[in-house]
Design an enzyme around this catalytic site. Structure first.
Site, PDB file in Angstrom:
ATOM      1  N   TYR A 101       0.844  -1.211   0.000  1.00 17.42           N
ATOM      2  CA  TYR A 101       0.000   0.000   0.000  1.00 17.42           C
ATOM      3  C   TYR A 101       0.876   1.256   0.000  1.00 17.42           C
ATOM      4  CZ  TYR A 101      -2.842   3.779   1.978  1.00 17.42           C
ATOM      5  OH  TYR A 101      -3.442   4.995   2.221  1.00 17.42           O
ATOM      6  N   TRP A 143      -3.850   8.517   9.682  1.00 14.46           N
ATOM      7  CA  TRP A 143      -4.917   8.086  10.591  1.00 14.46           C
ATOM      8  C   TRP A 143      -6.189   8.928  10.421  1.00 14.46           C
ATOM      9  CZ3 TRP A 143      -2.203   6.880  15.975  1.00 14.46           C
ATOM     10  CH2 TRP A 143      -1.459   5.705  15.837  1.00 14.46           C
TER      11      TRP A 143
HETATM   12  N1  LIG Z   1      -8.026   6.207   5.720  1.00 14.27           N
HETATM   13  C1  LIG Z   1      -6.861   6.546   6.248  1.00 14.27           C
HETATM   14  O1  LIG Z   1      -6.576   6.300   7.418  1.00 14.27           O
HETATM   15  C2  LIG Z   1      -5.840   7.257   5.393  1.00 14.27           C
HETATM   16  C3  LIG Z   1      -4.593   7.545   5.949  1.00 14.27           C
HETATM   17  C4  LIG Z   1      -3.654   8.215   5.172  1.00 14.27           C
HETATM   18  C5  LIG Z   1      -3.955   8.582   3.872  1.00 14.27           C
HETATM   19  N2  LIG Z   1      -5.169   8.272   3.346  1.00 14.27           N
HETATM   20  C6  LIG Z   1      -5.440   8.680   1.953  1.00 14.27           C
HETATM   21  O2  LIG Z   1      -6.498   9.623   1.979  1.00 14.27           O
HETATM   22  C7  LIG Z   1      -7.269   9.518   0.778  1.00 14.27           C
HETATM   23  C8  LIG Z   1      -8.741   9.371   1.119  1.00 14.27           C
HETATM   24  O3  LIG Z   1      -8.904   8.178   1.903  1.00 14.27           O
HETATM   25  P1  LIG Z   1     -10.298   7.735   2.499  1.00 14.27           P
HETATM   26  O4  LIG Z   1     -10.043   7.236   3.867  1.00 14.27           O
HETATM   27  O5  LIG Z   1     -11.334   8.776   2.258  1.00 14.27           O
HETATM   28  O6  LIG Z   1     -10.599   6.480   1.567  1.00 14.27           O
HETATM   29  P2  LIG Z   1     -11.955   5.657   1.405  1.00 14.27           P
HETATM   30  O7  LIG Z   1     -12.956   6.028   2.413  1.00 14.27           O
HETATM   31  O8  LIG Z   1     -11.531   4.236   1.259  1.00 14.27           O
HETATM   32  O9  LIG Z   1     -12.452   6.196  -0.001  1.00 14.27           O
HETATM   33  C9  LIG Z   1     -11.816   5.871  -1.185  1.00 14.27           C
HETATM   34  C10 LIG Z   1     -12.850   5.952  -2.272  1.00 14.27           C
HETATM   35  O10 LIG Z   1     -12.206   5.649  -3.512  1.00 14.27           O
HETATM   36  C11 LIG Z   1     -13.095   4.853  -4.255  1.00 14.27           C
HETATM   37  N3  LIG Z   1     -12.393   4.100  -5.278  1.00 14.27           N
HETATM   38  C12 LIG Z   1     -11.634   2.980  -5.148  1.00 14.27           C
HETATM   39  N4  LIG Z   1     -11.194   2.590  -6.341  1.00 14.27           N
HETATM   40  C13 LIG Z   1     -11.682   3.477  -7.246  1.00 14.27           C
HETATM   41  C14 LIG Z   1     -11.594   3.612  -8.651  1.00 14.27           C
HETATM   42  N5  LIG Z   1     -10.904   2.742  -9.407  1.00 14.27           N
HETATM   43  N6  LIG Z   1     -12.212   4.665  -9.245  1.00 14.27           N
HETATM   44  C15 LIG Z   1     -12.915   5.551  -8.526  1.00 14.27           C
HETATM   45  N7  LIG Z   1     -13.068   5.477  -7.201  1.00 14.27           N
HETATM   46  C16 LIG Z   1     -12.448   4.451  -6.572  1.00 14.27           C
HETATM   47  C17 LIG Z   1     -13.730   3.946  -3.228  1.00 14.27           C
HETATM   48  O11 LIG Z   1     -14.904   3.384  -3.743  1.00 14.27           O
HETATM   49  P3  LIG Z   1     -15.414   1.962  -3.211  1.00 14.27           P
HETATM   50  O12 LIG Z   1     -15.906   2.228  -1.816  1.00 14.27           O
HETATM   51  O13 LIG Z   1     -16.468   1.603  -4.180  1.00 14.27           O
HETATM   52  O14 LIG Z   1     -14.226   1.038  -3.221  1.00 14.27           O
HETATM   53  C18 LIG Z   1     -13.995   4.941  -2.093  1.00 14.27           C
HETATM   54  O15 LIG Z   1     -15.225   5.595  -2.263  1.00 14.27           O
HETATM   55  C19 LIG Z   1      -6.678   8.338   0.010  1.00 14.27           C
HETATM   56  O16 LIG Z   1      -5.757   8.808  -0.944  1.00 14.27           O
HETATM   57  C20 LIG Z   1      -5.940   7.557   1.072  1.00 14.27           C
HETATM   58  O17 LIG Z   1      -4.888   6.782   0.547  1.00 14.27           O
HETATM   59  C21 LIG Z   1      -6.123   7.634   4.085  1.00 14.27           C
END
Ligand SMILES: NC(=O)c1ccc[n+]([C@@H]2O[C@H](COP(=O)([O-])OP(=O)(O)OC[C@H]3O[C@@H](n4cnc5c(N)ncnc54)[C@H](OP(=O)(O)O)[C@@H]3O)[C@@H](O)[C@H]2O)c1
Length: 287
Positions: free
Chosen positions: A121, A147
């Site tokens: 990841y 986080w």
């Molecule tokens: N969550 C954390 O703790 C965390 C920490 C550090 C950085 N980040 C970064 O912050 C950002 C936002 O994270 P988040 O927590 O909001 O993520 P999230 O809740 O998992 O949302 C990601 C979204 O992307 C969609 N997605 C996945 N594959 C896709 C595709 N091929 N085309 C279009 N949409 C797609 C997912 O849809 P589905 O639900 O249908 O799969 C989901 O709605 C990301 O870049 C993540 O890497 C997150």
């Protein structure tokens, strides 16, 4: 906006709505970021000033077995998106993670520190941030988050709440240290960054840092949930993906550019709970 139905996507939508800014927020079905032709057509039909890419492959564990898919969504697709945005002179905001670091620094990570991801990841996200900045040039900004919590089920606070209703004792890691960051604060910062047309690489996290155990303790106390929490080492959990043990991000660079500090992680949790109370965040996520 892309990835509009994720936890960050929802928070960004709320901030845009609150500020009366016009936007379009297709979900994954309407705008799969790996479908370059469709994305290109979409960008040409809307001609946006900004594209906020909240889409990501976020399953840290599963990524160890789905290397190709993780790199496709987190690296190749954002790189192509950055290229399209630069050609259309649209500013791309993209997000990355503290998991690009190996956690051995022993101090806050700055944007100048060299990443060394431990798992698939983190490696896919690091590749994505490099490629986005290279392809997007002055038309790209990458914000590393850590986080993240907010509306939705894919976050630690939702799981904690769920465990607390079903178990008397919770075992939480005490040697995993980072920074809990609220999606609402990220969305506000993004809006401020857009107003200044900020480009380049930035760390966007709350101020201060804590262990996962301290995070859980603070949250459960604030929620007045009666459950015993026992601090344990991260190594007591059978996980496939290696994670950095100490990866707090220094937000100094972004705070300087925006001219204001980011809230402490405790204030971020307090604001999240207040937003739930005031129904600005979906209360269905808390029982
Ligand atoms: N969550 C954390 O703790 C965390 C920490 C550090 C950085 N980040 C970064 O912050 C950002 C936002 O994270 P988040 O927590 O909001 O993520 P999230 O809740 O998992 O949302 C990601 C979204 O992307 C969609 N997605 C996945 N594959 C896709 C595709 N091929 N085309 C279009 N949409 C797609 C997912 O849809 P589905 O639900 O249908 O799969 C989901 O709605 C990301 O870049 C993540 O890497 C997150």
């Amino acid at each position: 906006m892309l990835g509009a139905q994720g936890q960050l996507g929802k928070a960004v939508q709320q901030v845009l709505l609150r500020n009366g800014l016009p936007f379009t927020a297709p979900g994954r079905l309407q705008a799969d970021v790996t479908d370059t032709d469709k994305l290109n057509a979409l960008l040409k039909s809307f001609f946006p000033d900004f594209v906020i890419n909240c889409a990501a492959y976020n399953d840290v564990e599963r990524a160890e077995q789905e290397n190709e898919r993780a790199f496709c969504v987190n690296a190749q697709a954002p790189a192509q998106l950055a290229e399209m945005c630069r050609r259309q002179r649209a500013m791309l905001f993209h997000f990355s993670t503290d998991y690009v670091f190996d956690g051995t620094k022993g101090d806050y990570y700055t944007e100048a520190d060299c990443p060394n991801p431990l798992g698939v990841y983190g490696a896919s996200k690091y590749q994505g941030e490099c490629d986005v900045l290279a392809a997007g040039g002055d038309f790209a900004a990458v914000f590393r988050l850590s986080w993240l919590f907010g509306e939705g089920r894919q976050n630690f606070l939702y799981k904690l709440e769920d465990w607390a209703t079903r178990q008397k004792t919770l075992r939480i890691s005490e040697d995993e240290v980072s920074i809990p960051t609220y999606t609402g604060d990220v969305a506000d910062a993004i809006l401020a960054a857009a107003a200044k047309r900020v480009g380049g690489l930035y760390h966007l996290a709350s101020t201060g840092c804590c262990s996962r155990y301290e995070w859980a303790k603070y949250y459960l106390a604030a929620r007045r949930l009666q459950v015993e929490i026992v601090p344990v080492p991260m190594s007591s959990f059978p996980v496939m993906a290696r994670r950095p043990l100490f990866s707090p991000l220094s937000n100094r660079k972004l705070s300087g550019v925006l001219g204001c500090g980011l809230p402490s992680w405790q204030a971020a949790i307090d604001r999240y709970l207040a937003d739930i109370q005031n129904s600005r965040v979906c209360p269905a996520d808390l029982r």
